[in-house]
Write an enzyme that holds these catalytic residues in place. Structure first.
Site, PDB file in Angstrom:
ATOM      1  N   HIS A  95      19.084  -7.238  17.823  1.00 35.73           N
ATOM      2  CA  HIS A  95      18.502  -8.439  18.443  1.00 35.73           C
ATOM      3  C   HIS A  95      17.361  -8.970  17.575  1.00 35.73           C
ATOM      4  O   HIS A  95      16.897  -8.284  16.649  1.00 35.73           O
ATOM      5  CB  HIS A  95      17.985  -8.144  19.854  1.00 35.73           C
ATOM      6  CG  HIS A  95      16.851  -7.153  19.903  1.00 35.73           C
ATOM      7  ND1 HIS A  95      17.022  -5.817  19.663  1.00 35.73           N
ATOM      8  CD2 HIS A  95      15.535  -7.316  20.171  1.00 35.73           C
ATOM      9  CE1 HIS A  95      15.856  -5.191  19.774  1.00 35.73           C
ATOM     10  NE2 HIS A  95      14.935  -6.089  20.072  1.00 35.73           N
ATOM     11  N   ASP A  97      13.683 -10.615  18.662  1.00 38.06           N
ATOM     12  CA  ASP A  97      12.861 -10.884  19.853  1.00 38.06           C
ATOM     13  C   ASP A  97      12.569 -12.378  20.005  1.00 38.06           C
ATOM     14  O   ASP A  97      12.302 -13.061  19.015  1.00 38.06           O
ATOM     15  CB  ASP A  97      11.500 -10.173  19.744  1.00 38.06           C
ATOM     16  CG  ASP A  97      11.636  -8.664  19.596  1.00 38.06           C
ATOM     17  OD1 ASP A  97      12.586  -8.091  20.153  1.00 38.06           O
ATOM     18  OD2 ASP A  97      10.767  -8.076  18.922  1.00 38.06           O
ATOM     19  N   HIS A 254      16.594  -6.368  14.491  1.00 38.68           N
ATOM     20  CA  HIS A 254      16.252  -4.945  14.535  1.00 38.68           C
ATOM     21  C   HIS A 254      17.013  -4.249  15.653  1.00 38.68           C
ATOM     22  O   HIS A 254      17.530  -4.902  16.574  1.00 38.68           O
ATOM     23  CB  HIS A 254      14.740  -4.730  14.632  1.00 38.68           C
ATOM     24  CG  HIS A 254      14.079  -5.349  15.808  1.00 38.68           C
ATOM     25  ND1 HIS A 254      13.859  -6.706  15.944  1.00 38.68           N
ATOM     26  CD2 HIS A 254      13.584  -4.803  16.944  1.00 38.68           C
ATOM     27  CE1 HIS A 254      13.264  -6.965  17.080  1.00 38.68           C
ATOM     28  NE2 HIS A 254      13.091  -5.816  17.727  1.00 38.68           N
ATOM     29  N   ARG A 269       3.339  -1.880  20.345  1.00 37.80           N
ATOM     30  CA  ARG A 269       3.860  -3.096  19.706  1.00 37.80           C
ATOM     31  C   ARG A 269       2.963  -4.285  19.980  1.00 37.80           C
ATOM     32  O   ARG A 269       2.614  -4.556  21.124  1.00 37.80           O
ATOM     33  CB  ARG A 269       5.259  -3.375  20.259  1.00 37.80           C
ATOM     34  CG  ARG A 269       6.017  -4.418  19.480  1.00 37.80           C
ATOM     35  CD  ARG A 269       7.398  -4.618  20.042  1.00 37.80           C
ATOM     36  NE  ARG A 269       7.423  -5.816  20.859  1.00 37.80           N
ATOM     37  CZ  ARG A 269       8.520  -6.359  21.348  1.00 37.80           C
ATOM     38  NH1 ARG A 269       9.692  -5.821  21.114  1.00 37.80           N
ATOM     39  NH2 ARG A 269       8.452  -7.455  22.067  1.00 37.80           N
TER      40      ARG A 269
HETATM   41  C1  SIN Z   1      11.916  -3.168  19.828  1.00 33.52           C
HETATM   42  O1  SIN Z   1      10.864  -3.799  19.796  1.00 33.52           O
HETATM   43  O2  SIN Z   1      13.012  -3.709  19.954  1.00 33.52           O
HETATM   44  C2  SIN Z   1      11.854  -1.651  19.727  1.00 33.52           C
HETATM   45  C3  SIN Z   1      11.849  -1.165  18.331  1.00 33.52           C
HETATM   46  C4  SIN Z   1      11.716   0.324  18.265  1.00 33.52           C
HETATM   47  O3  SIN Z   1      11.343   0.941  19.273  1.00 33.52           O
HETATM   48  O4  SIN Z   1      11.964   0.891  17.219  1.00 33.52           O
END
Ligand code: SIN
Length: 291
Positions: A95, A97, A254, A269
């Protein structure tokens, strides 16, 4: 001196730098590498939450996530957590974000806080490399079309996160999910920093193609996803204590791996505000879908 080492497939690793003590030259090098590679990685950093926020603020204003649980003392920091007894992880599929927003978030800076003994890597895929390698007919199609992006099937009431008990307490605020406004974006955007063409569709949030019947659009999108997820456009980041990844949602996909059953993984994050997007083809523009 800060060193930038490109990785095979996607991204670059940046070494010889302390993110808590950046000179203007270091910052300029990091910013350029971010624009050039779409995702950059750092090792051996010792960032407090304040350091994480300060580093993020050098790039853009912080976008406080509407759906993720957040740090009790720092609402700017979203928690990406999987407890030892959780089955599903957050972000466990390809995806980008916020692609459903009119001005999608620039990207996120993810800091490893607690890692499983093995597993929990994150994959990244370069949407410039994927675009450049498209066969001519597919390239012509994406150059001349826009796609529909939505977050409702994921974040709204009865969406993917709301429907799965396992996510309760980690992802919420389905009311805000109900209020999301879908957006049409060019299938190929001109990257706001590098000016390079980027394929801008993703399996998480792209739900249709403007002017194309649903069934046909689904098949075209599947074909594009198969193409863009190929190993030659991707890299795998293995997290270690002190690792930091900073990705650009307009340049890479990612995918967080969910292969550490029975162990806890905690990541912090910070997501950064982006800007409205331009099509590589100037006749194709983004627009909110108001129905
Ligand atoms: C995400 O923000 O999609 C998660 C990425 C991760 O936990 O490695």
């Amino acid at each position: 001196m800060t060193v930038v080492t490109p990785l095979t497939g996607a991204g670059a690793e940046i070494t010889n730098v302390d993110l808590t003590d950046l000179s203007d030259d270091d910052f300029a090098t990091i910013h350029q590498a971010f624009a050039d590679y779409g995702v950059i990685f750092f090792r051996g950093q010792e960032l407090t939450e304040h350091d994480h926020i300060a580093f993020a603020q050098r790039f853009s204003t912080i976008n406080i996530n509407r759906f993720f649980s957040f740090h009790p003392d720092f609402p700017e920091i979203a928690l990406v957590v999987k407890e030892a007894d959780d089955k599903f992880n957050i972000g466990g599929g390809w995806h980008a974000d916020h692609s459903y927003d009119f001005d999608p978030a620039l990207g996120s800076i993810l800091v490893a806080r607690e890692l499983p003994p093995t597993g929990g890597d994150t994959l990244f895929a370069s949407m410039n490399a994927a675009y450049e390698a498209l066969p001519d007919d597919m390239r012509e199609f994406v150059d001349t079309h826009a796609a529909l992006h939505s977050g409702k099937h994921i974040f709204a009431k009865d969406g993917a996160y709301d429907a799965i008990e396992d996510f309760q307490g980690r992802i919420g605020n389905a009311e805000a999910g109900n209020e999301l406004v879908d957006t049409v974006h060019p299938m190929v955007i001109k990257h706001p920093l590098s000016g390079k063409p980027m394929l801008f569709v993703n399996p998480g949030f792209t739900v249709g193609i403007d002017g194309i019947a649903d069934e046909e659009a689904k098949l075209i999108l599947l074909k594009l996803y198969e193409h863009a997820g190929q190993e030659q456009f991707t890299c795998r980041f293995e997290w270690k204590p002190g690792s930091v990844a900073f990705w650009d949602n307009r340049a890479v996909w990612h995918f967080a791996q969910n292969d550490y059953e029975g162990h806890r993984r905690v990541m912090h994050r910070i997501t950064l505000d982006g800007c409205p997007l331009e099509g590589m083809n100037p006749t194709i523009a983004s627009s909110p879908v108001t129905v």
